[in-house]
Design a protein around this motif. Structure first.
Motif, PDB file in Angstrom:
ATOM      1  N   ASP A 187       0.799  -1.226   0.000  1.00  0.00           N
ATOM      2  CA  ASP A 187       0.000   0.000   0.000  1.00  0.00           C
ATOM      3  C   ASP A 187       0.833   1.278   0.000  1.00  0.00           C
ATOM      4  O   ASP A 187       2.003   1.262   0.316  1.00  0.00           O
ATOM      5  CB  ASP A 187      -0.883   0.029   1.247  1.00  0.00           C
ATOM      6  N   GLU A 232      -2.001   6.978   3.477  1.00  0.00           N
ATOM      7  CA  GLU A 232      -3.126   7.898   3.423  1.00  0.00           C
ATOM      8  C   GLU A 232      -3.268   8.599   4.775  1.00  0.00           C
ATOM      9  O   GLU A 232      -2.770   8.111   5.779  1.00  0.00           O
ATOM     10  CB  GLU A 232      -4.404   7.127   3.081  1.00  0.00           C
ATOM     11  N   GLN A 251     -12.578  -1.242   2.043  1.00  0.00           N
ATOM     12  CA  GLN A 251     -11.980  -0.046   1.433  1.00  0.00           C
ATOM     13  C   GLN A 251     -12.683   0.425   0.164  1.00  0.00           C
ATOM     14  O   GLN A 251     -12.277   1.415  -0.414  1.00  0.00           O
ATOM     15  CB  GLN A 251     -10.515  -0.321   1.090  1.00  0.00           C
ATOM     16  N   ASN A 252     -13.721  -0.300  -0.274  1.00  0.00           N
ATOM     17  CA  ASN A 252     -14.380   0.032  -1.532  1.00  0.00           C
ATOM     18  C   ASN A 252     -13.367   0.140  -2.673  1.00  0.00           C
ATOM     19  O   ASN A 252     -13.310   1.133  -3.385  1.00  0.00           O
ATOM     20  CB  ASN A 252     -15.200   1.325  -1.389  1.00  0.00           C
ATOM     21  N   ALA A 253     -12.558  -0.881  -2.787  1.00  0.00           N
ATOM     22  CA  ALA A 253     -11.521  -0.905  -3.820  1.00  0.00           C
ATOM     23  C   ALA A 253     -11.219  -2.350  -4.196  1.00  0.00           C
ATOM     24  O   ALA A 253     -11.452  -3.259  -3.414  1.00  0.00           O
ATOM     25  CB  ALA A 253     -10.261  -0.228  -3.305  1.00  0.00           C
ATOM     26  N   ARG A 307      -0.889   7.162 -11.038  1.00  0.00           N
ATOM     27  CA  ARG A 307      -2.275   7.376 -10.670  1.00  0.00           C
ATOM     28  C   ARG A 307      -3.012   8.024 -11.839  1.00  0.00           C
ATOM     29  O   ARG A 307      -2.503   8.983 -12.411  1.00  0.00           O
ATOM     30  CB  ARG A 307      -2.220   8.368  -9.515  1.00  0.00           C
ATOM     31  N   HIS A 358     -13.391   6.438 -11.657  1.00  0.00           N
ATOM     32  CA  HIS A 358     -12.638   5.562 -10.776  1.00  0.00           C
ATOM     33  C   HIS A 358     -11.179   5.974 -10.795  1.00  0.00           C
ATOM     34  O   HIS A 358     -10.636   6.233 -11.863  1.00  0.00           O
ATOM     35  CB  HIS A 358     -12.737   4.102 -11.221  1.00  0.00           C
ATOM     36  N   GLU A 359     -10.574   5.983  -9.618  1.00  0.00           N
ATOM     37  CA  GLU A 359      -9.150   6.250  -9.578  1.00  0.00           C
ATOM     38  C   GLU A 359      -8.407   4.920  -9.669  1.00  0.00           C
ATOM     39  O   GLU A 359      -8.741   3.978  -8.955  1.00  0.00           O
ATOM     40  CB  GLU A 359      -8.782   6.958  -8.270  1.00  0.00           C
ATOM     41  N   ARG A 411     -10.247   2.202  -7.280  1.00  0.00           N
ATOM     42  CA  ARG A 411     -11.034   2.712  -6.161  1.00  0.00           C
ATOM     43  C   ARG A 411     -12.471   2.986  -6.563  1.00  0.00           C
ATOM     44  O   ARG A 411     -12.793   3.082  -7.736  1.00  0.00           O
ATOM     45  CB  ARG A 411     -10.398   4.012  -5.660  1.00  0.00           C
ATOM     46  N   ASN A 412     -13.315   3.111  -5.548  1.00  0.00           N
ATOM     47  CA  ASN A 412     -14.741   3.410  -5.745  1.00  0.00           C
ATOM     48  C   ASN A 412     -15.517   2.300  -6.419  1.00  0.00           C
ATOM     49  O   ASN A 412     -16.460   2.564  -7.152  1.00  0.00           O
ATOM     50  CB  ASN A 412     -14.941   4.702  -6.562  1.00  0.00           C
TER      51      ASN A 412
END
Ligand code: ZN
Length: 336
Positions: free
Chosen positions: A57, A60, A263-265, A299, A305-306, A318-319
């Motif tokens: 990771d 954050e 984490q919604n990922a 990134r 979406h990222e 993500r998302n």
């Protein structure tokens, strides 16, 4: 240099002999969150010879409340945890060989990542990878120290291969624990991982110096309630791992796509890709979308979406929790 450890060698449990053993030891810390940062900083300060830190990771803001090695500048520099940890710890003790590795630990790479080490320390947040550590530990006879913390409580246990019960004697079917709590859903207060990480560190020191007093049970604490308990754990007669069947290491449960719990990922792995040039990828994507990158990760945003791509070919979308969407976008923008 000898003076650096004087307060530790005065302690009879370590002494000059123990210090030498620590200095000749090689440990690997898998996962560098709250537990991992506590363990890493303690073992580097204690003069462990070689410390490898593996984490997948980046950092954050919500990590800073409990992950003691990191700061706001690391976030601005978009540093992965393993790299930030390595950089900070090299300034703490330059005599320790410290190696940060940005990687997702899975059945395709774990044997290579732990080869030659004397001890594995668990700084993870998921049961599946712990079962994988358990397999590799028993197969290659490398002891490991399990640790977990969430909310205000935590637990730790030493697994000495073929001597103590193993992790799957404790957790018979970890894959069915689908609704397990995570820090992302249940929260966590820093003293819980601090205490567990410290207990893991002292067990590591005892195992490395060959002390008699190593803990042979499951320790459970609740820092909010001020409770501390130790339980005897029995070896399960039907434990597959103790019988030499390493299901997780054999890849029975696969890894290509994983929804990152809480984490919604979604993480997409591409174990065949090898080293990916983020610079080349950026050049390819720049005409299509806005891209930012450094030597560790890239990134970009696609359809709200990222997507974060690491140089080992791994990506996090993500998302979403939709694994097929993640695989589709990966194939489209990064490669099959
Ligand atoms: Zn077992």
């Amino acid at each position: 240099m000898i003076d650096r450890y004087s307060r530790q060698t005065l302690f009879p449990g370590i002494g000059e002999e123990g210090q030498k053993k620590l200095g000749n030891s090689y440990v690997v810390i898998i996962g560098c969150g709250a537990l991992g940062t506590i363990i890493a900083t303690s073992l580097v300060r204690a003069g462990t010879g070689k410390v490898r830190i593996i984490d997948r990771d980046f950092i954050e803001y919500h990590n800073l409340q409990r992950q003691v090695l990191f700061n706001e500048e690391d976030i601005k520099a978009e540093l992965p945890k393993a790299i930030a940890a390595e950089r900070h710890l090299k300034k703490v003790n330059s005599s320790v060989e410290i190696e940060g590795i940005v990687a997702d630990v899975n059945y395709t790479n774990i044997e290579r990542l732990v080869a030659g080490t004397d001890l594995i320390l668990d700084g993870l947040d998921n049961l599946e990878t712990r079962c994988l550590i358990n397999d590799v530990s028993l197969k290659h006879k490398i002891p490991w120290v399990y640790g977990g913390a969430i909310s205000s409580y935590g637990m730790t246990m030493n697994i000495i291969p073929h001597e103590t019960p193993c992790f799957r004697c404790l957790q018979a079917s970890p894959t069915s624990a689908g609704v397990a709590l995570t820090c992302d859903t249940a929260g966590v207060i820093s003293p819980a991982p601090f205490v567990i990480g410290s207990l893991q560190t002292v067990e590591a020191m005892k195992i490395l110096v060959g002390a008699e007093e190593i803990n042979r049970g499951l320790i459970m604490i609740d820092v909010w309630r001020g409770e501390f308990n130790r339980f005897e754990i029995r070896r399960r007669v039907d434990c597959l791992t103790c019988q030499g069947r390493y299901e997780f290491l054999e890849g029975k449960f696969g890894v290509r796509t994983t929804s990152l719990c809480g984490q919604n990922a979604v993480q997409v792995l591409n174990t065949k890709m090898g080293e990916l040039s983020l610079k080349e990828l950026a050049a390819r994507l720049e005409p299509v979308t806005e891209v930012s990158y450094n030597e560790f990760m890239l990134r970009f945003t696609v359809d709200n979406h990222e997507m974060i791509v690491f140089s080992d070919g791994r990506a996090i979308l993500r998302n979403t929790t939709d694994e097929s969407l993640a695989r589709g976008l990966y194939a489209k923008y990064i490669g099959a």
